[in-house]
Scaffold this motif. Sequence first.
Motif: not given
Length: 456
Positions: A262-278
């Motif tokens: 998603n080139p249109f998503n500027n949200n900062v990655l969260t620890p939870e997202e990183l744990s879900q392989d983002c």
Amino acid sequence: MTTTPVIAIFDIGKTNKKFFLINEYYKIVLERTTSFDETTDDDGDPCEDVAKLKSWVDETLKNALSQKKFDMKAINFSTYGASFVHLNNNNDVTAPLCNYLKDFPEDLKQEFYSKHGGEEKIAQETASPVLGNLNSGMQLYRIKHRKPELFNRIKYSLHLPQYLNHLVSGNFYSDITSIGCHTQLWNFGENTYHAWVKEEGIDKILAPIFPSDKVDEVIIDGKPYAVGVGLHDSSAALIPYLANFAEPFVLISTGTWCISLNPFNNNVLTPEELSQDCLCYMEYHGKPVKASRLFAGNEHEQQTKRISAHFDKPSFYYKMVAYDADLVPTIPSGVAGTGVNQSAFVDRDLNSFKTYEEAYHCLIADIMEQQKASTHLAIQDTQVKRIFVDGGFSKNPIYMNLLAKAFPNFEVYAASVAQATAIGAALAIHKYWNNKQLPADMIELKYYAVAHNVEI
């Protein structure tokens, strides 16, 4: 004799090495493909044979330059990521290329993260999960601490696309699409190398960063050519879509991994997202591209073998299975998946299915449960209303129909760009070799609508 203006693109995958000549209308007019047996590194593990790759690049380019019917204007490169080529002061390769699938030493990993702030902090600041050698910066850390004599020999460590650039231009560059893709080298918040890179002195062997959308003029046999710095293949494959669509979209790039970009998503990655392989990739202008990954292509390969063996069908039989909406509601429910690597299907009893077709619909439906969750992680609160799917699953009618059903408020398209990474590498430096407008037929789209029950 009339000659055809072209750009030359080297597109290097882990298995297939490809070379293309692409004309001003973005049609491929010449293609060469080869593959090499792997060699072994100094630990005896399999790795890319850089010497064979160099010989093939040199020979292929020389042959292309000798073809009188083509007028080569420019050259660019696209390769797989997380791979460094190490050069010494004589500009010779001084160590094997490390295969990113190689295991990273657990004790060294623990030492690194305890010294530099912990896994969660590093992962969040560098927008990458902890992935061992797939974090290519860790390869350099390992060399420094486990092979100091090699580290002291290195003049520059170049990511693979930039090594190909060096073979043609003689220059030494780094590129943001390679640095910014799950390397743990780049601090996305500060837009510079992470503090650990400087603290460890790794920055001294990283070449200057050159813009991905600019070129050097390189003289070959007395003639000037516009030569690009090279791109990470995932970033290159996104470029045709960025060039053709201004409205926000998500691209699900499908292969062994299904990656929602998603080139249109500027949200900062969260620890939870990183744990879900983002993670974040880096777009060729240096903008972060939020992405989520699913190991669905690999699971599909394994589970279709299991289904084929059970129903005594050939391994490719799934390609002949048509979408049947009536089979989807018969799927048994209540079995949970196991994260990004496996869906619920791995625990299903194949004896509960009457036919191959019923089992296969269930497999795709189980994968789709994960795909829905994974893609939503990339979409979040952005204004995205369109989803493009390229790669293997874009040709799978069951996957595409169930994706449309999973995202009823989105426009869902199967998309096809012939050799998307090569076309993307050509588009990145379009203005330096091509004065024609971008063709409107570069991307083929097939729309999948949600089926509704209506009386006719």
